[in-house]
Enzyme design. Sequence first.
Site, PDB file in Angstrom:
ATOM      1  CG  LEU A 103     -13.362 -28.008  40.404  1.00 28.59           C
ATOM      2  CD1 LEU A 103     -12.425 -26.818  40.514  1.00 28.59           C
ATOM      3  CD2 LEU A 103     -12.699 -29.256  40.971  1.00 28.59           C
ATOM      4  CG  ASP A 104     -17.955 -30.524  45.372  1.00 27.76           C
ATOM      5  OD1 ASP A 104     -18.544 -31.043  44.405  1.00 27.76           O
ATOM      6  OD2 ASP A 104     -17.428 -31.167  46.291  1.00 27.76           O
ATOM      7  CE  LYS A 105     -22.711 -21.326  46.113  1.00 33.54           C
ATOM      8  NZ  LYS A 105     -24.112 -21.086  46.589  1.00 33.54           N
TER       9      LYS A 105
END
Length: 238
Positions: A103-105
């Site tokens: 997942l993106d930050k």
Amino acid sequence: MERLDRVLSGQNIATRSESKKLALKGKLMVNGKITKRSDIRVDPENDEIFVDGVRLVYKKHLYIMMNKPAGIISASRDKNEQTVIDLLPKEMRRDGMFPAGRLDKDTTGLILLTDDGELSHRMLSPKKHVYKLYSVECDKKLTGDDVRLFAEGITSGEIVFLSAALKITGDNTALVEICEGKFHQIKKMFHAIGAEVTSLCRLRIGGVYLDKELKPGQWRELTQEEINLITDSTIKDL
């Protein structure tokens, strides 16, 4: 068959040097017999192994559900950033542990942490069509035209995204279900319809939903039923 010290090391119970010391002190027992050697061969799935009086509950692989908080990166290790693995207690950080399905930050929600590469491949391979469900908030009022565009498949630059289900839940909020996992996929899909994602949370992978009891940063091990369901390609919500 594996060396006993390797088994204990792999289960985060003792390092090889610590295993040797435990053996010399008579604190290792296999099938009811004390062993003074930590390099003997054992069958960890069938042999009874005791370490200092405590029976070893052997787990070939770990499967951990985490509610990923924003600001944490999906990586096994990083010199500058805190990772999802860093959020686990030391005894759960096995060699080879990694986030399956990153997942993106700034994206939150369900992430699987495991050391089982085979299961990860089955879960993530586009050919397997394992669906993932996301909750999305954007900066545009969504319409039926957007639902249609998602269903037809969206092109962003040279990237073509497969048909995806979009269910509008509010003026600028929606549920999205996809079976791919391309880089920044949902953000790029929304960008292609003239919207920017302001909040993104993964709610489900396959047949496993994010445990509502888990607060951001909290985790628990998957049940055996959930392990079986994580690669289920028959489950869809939209």
